[in-house]
Motif scaffolding. Sequence first.
Motif, PDB file in Angstrom:
ATOM      1  N   LYS A   1       6.485  14.583  -7.397  1.00 27.10           N
ATOM      2  CA  LYS A   1       6.513  15.850  -6.670  1.00 27.10           C
ATOM      3  C   LYS A   1       6.060  17.016  -7.535  1.00 27.10           C
ATOM      4  O   LYS A   1       5.243  17.843  -7.106  1.00 27.10           O
ATOM      5  N   GLU A   2       6.563  17.066  -8.757  1.00 29.14           N
ATOM      6  CA  GLU A   2       6.287  18.208  -9.626  1.00 29.14           C
ATOM      7  C   GLU A   2       4.859  18.212 -10.163  1.00 29.14           C
ATOM      8  O   GLU A   2       4.333  19.274 -10.520  1.00 29.14           O
ATOM      9  N   ASN A   3       4.223  17.047 -10.204  1.00 28.50           N
ATOM     10  CA  ASN A   3       2.888  16.962 -10.801  1.00 28.50           C
ATOM     11  C   ASN A   3       1.786  16.613  -9.800  1.00 28.50           C
ATOM     12  O   ASN A   3       0.639  16.420 -10.195  1.00 28.50           O
ATOM     13  N   GLY A   4       2.141  16.551  -8.526  1.00 29.33           N
ATOM     14  CA  GLY A   4       1.132  16.260  -7.512  1.00 29.33           C
ATOM     15  C   GLY A   4       0.508  14.886  -7.672  1.00 29.33           C
ATOM     16  O   GLY A   4      -0.673  14.695  -7.398  1.00 29.33           O
ATOM     17  N   ILE A   5       1.310  13.918  -8.132  1.00 27.04           N
ATOM     18  CA  ILE A   5       0.826  12.550  -8.313  1.00 27.04           C
ATOM     19  C   ILE A   5       1.051  11.766  -7.028  1.00 27.04           C
ATOM     20  O   ILE A   5       2.081  11.900  -6.369  1.00 27.04           O
ATOM     21  N   ASP A   6       0.089  10.951  -6.663  1.00 26.63           N
ATOM     22  CA  ASP A   6       0.099  10.313  -5.345  1.00 26.63           C
ATOM     23  C   ASP A   6       1.043   9.124  -5.225  1.00 26.63           C
ATOM     24  O   ASP A   6       1.771   8.992  -4.241  1.00 26.63           O
ATOM     25  N   PHE A   7       1.013   8.217  -6.236  1.00 28.00           N
ATOM     26  CA  PHE A   7       1.750   6.963  -6.087  1.00 28.00           C
ATOM     27  C   PHE A   7       2.521   6.608  -7.360  1.00 28.00           C
ATOM     28  O   PHE A   7       2.166   7.029  -8.463  1.00 28.00           O
ATOM     29  N   LEU A   8       3.550   5.803  -7.147  1.00 28.81           N
ATOM     30  CA  LEU A   8       4.291   5.178  -8.234  1.00 28.81           C
ATOM     31  C   LEU A   8       3.871   3.718  -8.269  1.00 28.81           C
ATOM     32  O   LEU A   8       3.869   3.044  -7.239  1.00 28.81           O
ATOM     33  N   VAL A   9       3.508   3.212  -9.437  1.00 28.66           N
ATOM     34  CA  VAL A   9       3.055   1.825  -9.574  1.00 28.66           C
ATOM     35  C   VAL A   9       4.007   1.088 -10.512  1.00 28.66           C
ATOM     36  O   VAL A   9       4.287   1.551 -11.622  1.00 28.66           O
ATOM     37  N   THR A  10       4.528  -0.042 -10.047  1.00 28.01           N
ATOM     38  CA  THR A  10       5.435  -0.844 -10.852  1.00 28.01           C
ATOM     39  C   THR A  10       4.830  -2.218 -11.124  1.00 28.01           C
ATOM     40  O   THR A  10       3.882  -2.630 -10.462  1.00 28.01           O
ATOM     41  N   ALA A  11       5.400  -2.933 -12.086  1.00 26.01           N
ATOM     42  CA  ALA A  11       4.817  -4.195 -12.561  1.00 26.01           C
ATOM     43  C   ALA A  11       5.524  -5.430 -12.020  1.00 26.01           C
ATOM     44  O   ALA A  11       5.508  -6.481 -12.654  1.00 26.01           O
ATOM     45  N   HIS A  12       6.148  -5.331 -10.860  1.00 21.99           N
ATOM     46  CA  HIS A  12       6.767  -6.517 -10.263  1.00 21.99           C
ATOM     47  C   HIS A  12       5.705  -7.584  -9.992  1.00 21.99           C
ATOM     48  O   HIS A  12       4.622  -7.275  -9.511  1.00 21.99           O
ATOM     49  N   HIS A  13       6.043  -8.837 -10.269  1.00 14.26           N
ATOM     50  CA  HIS A  13       5.079  -9.921 -10.102  1.00 14.26           C
ATOM     51  C   HIS A  13       5.676 -11.034  -9.233  1.00 14.26           C
ATOM     52  O   HIS A  13       6.790 -10.893  -8.701  1.00 14.26           O
TER      53      HIS A  13
END
Length: 438
Positions: free
Chosen positions: A112-124
């Motif tokens: 929210k604070e940085n205008g970033i679009d997505f969160l990406v995690t390393a679940h496999h």
Amino acid sequence: MLNDFEAHINKNFPELLSSTFLLTCSGGLDSIVLAHLCHKCKMNFAIAHCNFGLRGEASDGDEIFVNQLAKQLNKQFFVTYFDTFGYMAKNRISLQLAARELRYDWFREILKENGIDFLVTAHHADDNLETFLINLSRGTGIDGLIGIPSKTADIRRPLLSFSRAQILEFAENNSIGWREDVSNEDVKYLRNKIRLEIIPKLKELHPNFLTNFKNTLEYLSETNEISRHRLFYVKQQLFVEENGMISISIDSLKKLVPLSAYLYGLFSPYGFKEVGQIEELLERMSGKYLESKTHKLLKDRECLLLMEIANTSVEKEIYTIPDGVMNVKEPLDINFTVVDYRNDNTQNLIFVDKAALKFPLTLRKWKNGDYFHPIGMKGKKKLAKFFKDEKINSFSKEEQWLLCSDDSIVWVVGKRADSRYKVTEDTKVIVRIEVKNI
């Protein structure tokens, strides 16, 4: 693996190629490899690391390692520190749940604070199998068996199609180092026990066990999609929304077969996952209810009423209205007008004798013991009896506002005025009171 990963991104996650995302990185094998893969694919991302402070110097070593990786890849680095045990004690939850809530709340603050679009995690893929077995062991519906979603509104998990063996092979072939968390070897945690003791046995049963499992998840997901469409249709037929609540016919519910499956599918999104409790509620007397963290489910005669629980923590108990105020907006939109005429009262409009009023007036919710003198009746009547006679359900009673003079009820707002304040032949000043949007 790099070629397969790049093709997978182009086909299934093209949004990550044209946007900025935040990659969560613990320092372990999975997230470190994901960072390198995304970097080799020339993707635009920042790296976030949580230092929970649970392993002393080892936790600090993880932070240093991830920070060095961010510098190596020329990526922005975010780090934070948590009082994890303090959060556990305050909220009375497990260590794993506390860590999850803390980190995801922080990740979304960064987005929210940085205008970033997505969160990406390393679940496999192996994580997916572990989650499936955990949910299976605890008892779940199909939604708990379809695994970790590859996409949600703001989360992307591009490694779910790859096994831990593939990830390890890529790291070794490319001389990529990572940090080992010794707590991952502690089988007192259910997930670790499944990973270290159960899954190896399952893979021994069939050399393609993980591939077959991924195929099964796809079949389950397709079945779940059919179920989701059916539930959507049923909700459109049975869920009738009016005045901020949903009414559902009990007779119509009972005609659904299999009933327990429908009850779970219809009400679990609102936090009601104990089907047996819902079935019992269908047979109980009117006025009984269930409550989840977000909703109430009330038995009201031949219906169930579903209503979101209001955030009463910030709601004032009493609102004061001084003499001379012409309009109030909170908690209701009410107009006060001095007029030289009188018409019949309606639900949303009453006329009162100003001389009978004692200012300031107040707006408050009803409470047990309240009574008033309904216009058109002789004597007084308890408000609880009035609600019962008018067939007003428990949810509506909780939301009922009263306009009061010196704590005597002038108006059960939107329903009935009190005869003690009515206009008579001796009235000199008439006040017209109207409530809007109720």
